[in-house]
Design a protein around this motif. Structure first.
Motif, mmCIF file in Angstrom:
data_model
loop_
_atom_site.group_PDB
_atom_site.id
_atom_site.type_symbol
_atom_site.label_atom_id
_atom_site.label_comp_id
_atom_site.label_asym_id
_atom_site.label_seq_id
_atom_site.Cartn_x
_atom_site.Cartn_y
_atom_site.Cartn_z
ATOM 1 N N ARG A 19 42.432 69.189 87.603
ATOM 2 C CA ARG A 19 41.889 69.023 88.798
ATOM 3 C C ARG A 19 42.058 70.373 89.494
ATOM 4 O O ARG A 19 41.348 70.785 90.493
ATOM 5 N N ARG A 47 50.175 70.867 98.038
ATOM 6 C CA ARG A 47 51.583 70.786 97.744
ATOM 7 C C ARG A 47 52.174 71.562 99.079
ATOM 8 O O ARG A 47 51.916 72.832 99.074
ATOM 9 N N ASN A 70 55.311 66.543 96.793
ATOM 10 C CA ASN A 70 54.415 65.347 96.811
ATOM 11 C C ASN A 70 54.922 64.215 95.950
ATOM 12 O O ASN A 70 54.648 63.122 96.200
ATOM 13 N N ALA A 100 50.599 60.296 87.306
ATOM 14 C CA ALA A 100 49.179 61.359 87.066
ATOM 15 C C ALA A 100 48.726 61.347 85.968
ATOM 16 O O ALA A 100 49.401 60.902 84.868
ATOM 17 N N GLN A 155 46.775 59.105 88.226
ATOM 18 C CA GLN A 155 46.294 59.985 89.662
ATOM 19 C C GLN A 155 45.360 60.980 89.316
ATOM 20 O O GLN A 155 45.945 61.623 88.095
HETATM 21 C C1 BGC Z 1 49.006 67.010 92.920
HETATM 22 C C2 BGC Z 1 48.595 65.659 91.934
HETATM 23 C C3 BGC Z 1 48.584 66.501 90.444
HETATM 24 C C4 BGC Z 1 49.995 66.818 90.318
HETATM 25 C C5 BGC Z 1 50.289 67.619 89.000
HETATM 26 C C6 BGC Z 1 50.538 67.239 92.468
HETATM 27 O O1 BGC Z 1 51.220 67.985 93.432
HETATM 28 O O2 BGC Z 1 49.085 66.245 93.954
HETATM 29 O O3 BGC Z 1 47.237 65.700 92.178
HETATM 30 O O4 BGC Z 1 48.558 65.335 89.627
HETATM 31 O O5 BGC Z 1 50.535 67.753 91.452
HETATM 32 O O6 BGC Z 1 49.562 68.758 88.874
#
Ligand code: BGC
Length: 383
Positions: free
Chosen positions: A55, A130, A192, A260, A290
């Motif tokens: 991502r 974040r 998060n 995740a 996720q």
């Molecule tokens: C994000 C997730 C991601 C995770 C690990 C989180 O802060 O919102 O989308 O999977 O970090 O990178």
């Protein structure tokens, strides 16, 4: 260092002039705080945590493209999940005179010195996905409804376990015997992780309380369930240990809350190696996820991973670009939430985006029809 000088794109974007520039007078930018500057005379520093999660690559690319389309120079840096590297990268961006910063932190509380320096240089800071914590010097936050991510993960788990039906109402033919689940959380230094966990646990708690669900390991605190730096291997090892310690006498494991997709895949590897089935149909536990990473979407299409949560990072990147552009034009971006994200020093005005649960029955509609992935990508599991 990657500061790109755009000529072709800059020409088309030259119509977009900065009107006030007061928020964007970065150190070394030559802006005394009152002058007009065109986007092509300004740059934005973009600090991303890691390239190991698909991502963040997309986030970085989309932010860069969006800013460049408007004419800005972009300096995009990834920090390999190493906190000193990220601090240094941001220090350099500030010294070099970026006009705005977009930051997805590794450890949300580790950048206070950089945020102070940004404030001193009049550089607006946008916290990306974040939350940057313990500092007043965070101007805006763009993210998803993170609590709702957790609610959706838990609902997906309850649905996969047959406790809820497809309308997410109590299923008429719900299993009568208690079901065994294990819980995983993200990295504790990422705010998060706590929102995901709270949303999930609030949703699961009634079923834990009435005995519908049980956690044989007893590891129900976020500290016990956490996965430092969101590392896949750490989650896989923890799953292996849980199986050896708590499921070695033929106990059934029915589901795993995984926060995740890379962690989900590590957990699935551990479950498969322990002979818990190759697909859900032949007994593999229900595993959530996720990010809708391509490898996991393939596993969902193949009936292996049960679900994921889609967060359209194209939209998040757009929000960040819009917020940065607004500051650099002398304006203030419009939040849609001014209550949820208390970073310990202030409540940061935020823009939250919605999320969607992805299952085998809807991945095509949500991910393929929307153009996020092609059918070929899903079939191959690769970008
Ligand atoms: C994000 C997730 C991601 C995770 C690990 C989180 O802060 O919102 O989308 O999977 O970090 O990178």
């Amino acid at each position: 260092m990657r500061i790109r000088n755009l000529t072709a794109l800059g020409a088309s974007a030259a119509l977009v002039f900065s009107v006030a520039g007061c928020a964007g007078g970065g150190a070394g930018s030559g802006d005394d705080g009152g002058g007009d500057e065109a986007p092509e005379d300004m740059s934005v520093g973009v600090a991303m945590p890691t390239q190991t999660y698909e991502r963040w690559l997309k986030d970085g690319d989309n932010i860069e493209a969006g800013l460049e389309d408007l004419g800005y120079d972009v300096e995009l840096q990834y920090a390999d999940d190493d906190i000193p590297t990220q601090s240094q990268q941001i220090d350099q961006m500030i010294t070099q005179g970026v006009d705005a910063l977009i930051v997805a932190a590794i450890d949300g509380s580790a950048l206070t010195a950089q945020l102070d320096a940004a404030e001193a240089a009049d550089i607006p800071v946008i916290s990306y996905d974040r939350l940057l914590t313990d500092s007043e010097n965070v101007d805006f936050y763009v993210t998803f409804d993170n609590y709702n991510v957790g609610v959706n993960q838990a609902n997906a788990l309850l649905y996969g376990l047959g406790i809820l039906d497809q309308d997410f109402e109590p299923a008429e033919d719900a299993p009568e015997d208690p079901l065994n689940i294990e819980l995983f959380a993200g990295s504790l230094d990422d705010s998060n992780s706590h929102h995901f966990w709270d949303g999930a646990i609030d949703t699961l708690q009634p079923y834990l309380d009435d005995g519908t669900l049980q956690v044989p390991s007893g590891q129900t605190d976020i500290e016990q369930a956490a996965t430092q730096r969101w590392e896949q291997e750490t989650a896989q090892t923890r799953m292996e240990n849980l199986l050896t310690t708590h499921y070695n006498a033929g106990e059934q494991i029915d589901g795993v809350l995984a926060p995740a997709d890379p962690l989900s895949r590590g957990i699935i590897t551990a479950l498969r190696s322990d002979g818990r089935g190759e697909t859900i149909e032949d007994g593999l536990p229900i595993v959530t996820g996720q990010d809708a990473e391509i490898a996991s979407v393939k596993l969902i299409a193949d009936g292996v991973q049960h679900s994921t949560i889609f967060k359209d990072t194209r939209d998040l990147a757009d929000q960040a670009v819009e917020a940065a552009d607004t500051y650099l034009q002398g304006g203030e971006p419009e939040p849609n939430d001014t209550e949820t994200y208390d970073n310990g020093a202030k409540v940061v005005p935020s823009y939250l985006l919605e999320v969607q649960m992805v299952l085998e029955e809807n991945y095509e509609e949500i991910l393929v029809d929307s153009g996020y992935y092609t059918e070929e990508q899903v079939d191959s599991g690769q970008m």
